[in-house]
Design a protein around this motif. Sequence first.
Motif, PDB file in Angstrom:
ATOM      1  N   HIS A 164      12.243   0.374   1.684  1.00 32.01           N
ATOM      2  CA  HIS A 164      11.501   0.228   3.038  1.00 32.01           C
ATOM      3  C   HIS A 164      12.336   0.444   4.253  1.00 32.01           C
ATOM      4  O   HIS A 164      12.444  -0.065   5.377  1.00 32.01           O
ATOM      5  CB  HIS A 164      10.865  -1.147   3.105  1.00 32.01           C
ATOM      6  N   CYS A 189       2.780   2.389   4.779  1.00 33.56           N
ATOM      7  CA  CYS A 189       3.516   1.530   3.377  1.00 33.56           C
ATOM      8  C   CYS A 189       2.821   0.429   3.130  1.00 33.56           C
ATOM      9  O   CYS A 189       2.365  -0.082   3.902  1.00 33.56           O
ATOM     10  CB  CYS A 189       4.829   1.644   3.899  1.00 33.56           C
ATOM     11  N   CYS A 223       4.262  -2.237   3.008  1.00 30.54           N
ATOM     12  CA  CYS A 223       4.995  -3.163   3.542  1.00 30.54           C
ATOM     13  C   CYS A 223       4.434  -3.227   5.003  1.00 30.54           C
ATOM     14  O   CYS A 223       4.962  -4.132   5.956  1.00 30.54           O
ATOM     15  CB  CYS A 223       6.550  -3.132   3.839  1.00 30.54           C
ATOM     16  N   CYS A 263       7.810   4.851   5.075  1.00 24.92           N
ATOM     17  CA  CYS A 263       8.824   4.351   4.448  1.00 24.92           C
ATOM     18  C   CYS A 263       9.368   5.447   3.499  1.00 24.92           C
ATOM     19  O   CYS A 263       8.235   6.167   2.850  1.00 24.92           O
ATOM     20  CB  CYS A 263       8.762   3.174   3.842  1.00 24.92           C
TER      21      CYS A 263
END
Length: 314
Positions: free
Chosen positions: A162, A172, A174, A179
């Motif tokens: 990340h 992503c 996250c 990322c």
Amino acid sequence: MIAIGIDIGGTSIKGAAVDSNGRVYEKFSLPFIKGEPGEITIRKLAETVKEYIGAQKLDNKIVGIGIGCPGTLDVEKGIVNYSNNLCWNELHVADIFKEILPYPVRLTNDANAASLGEAKFGAGKSYETIIMLTLGTGVGGGIIINGKLFEGNQGKGGELGHTVLVVDGEPCTCGRKGCFEAYSSATALIRETKKAMLANKRSLMWKVSPEIELVGGRVVFEAAAQGDKSAQKVLDTYIKYLGEGILNYCNIFRPNVIVLSGGIANAGDALFDPLNQYIKERNYGYQSTPEVKVVPAELGYDSGKIGAAALFFE
Ligand SMILES: [Zn+2]
């Protein structure tokens, strides 16, 4: 020295006693039952470990129990704060173990456990500073500095997947965009393979995988080996992003070696040759800076167990 190493996954929990030379004793496993409360799962696991230690006659030899687990953990307190994979929340794993067994318990992230295993007894065993990247559904990272696992505050560091490679790039898991994981995971490679297949219906990739839903990470490698230009382009782009991310880690850590694991790493020379060439050509400082070799992991599915036990051999 002997420790128990446990690898908790979303389908099964596997473990074994491991000695400080990396020798793995008889293994045990139990199924991971989805929906079962985490406390019950951990109690069953601790009872299984207790029986195992008795059956192996290791009672007086065990120095501790290491556990590798996916999710966000508090390694100092031995708590799984949250695991999306396992559906666990604030689970006090170490405390439950201590009610049943008299040994110290250490918890670490599953990617860290696998990295420590490779660093101590696998592809990194001759080296001091190792970065490991697991290229799977996501990208797991592990940082070993001077033979020790670097975990950051509460063990929540080391999220090499990340780090942003492309500002405002691909979304992503996250929540950020661009990322390293969104370009170098198996998921990313499969996404780009499907895009290229849809853009070129005559590509050999369709021969390798006639059903687009079933496309896996190997399709581009197989089609590129047969001379397919669309596949080669996908592969070149994948290696470029993977290589750029790895160059970032080389410049931060200057490791002796970078170890790749996960399904993609099984592609062999078709991956490692162009990747190492890409990195060599862009090595910081030209001849004055040591080159970093990228190599495949060696321990396979045992790396998590071995690494979890190795938390006690550092
Ligand atoms: Zn991310």
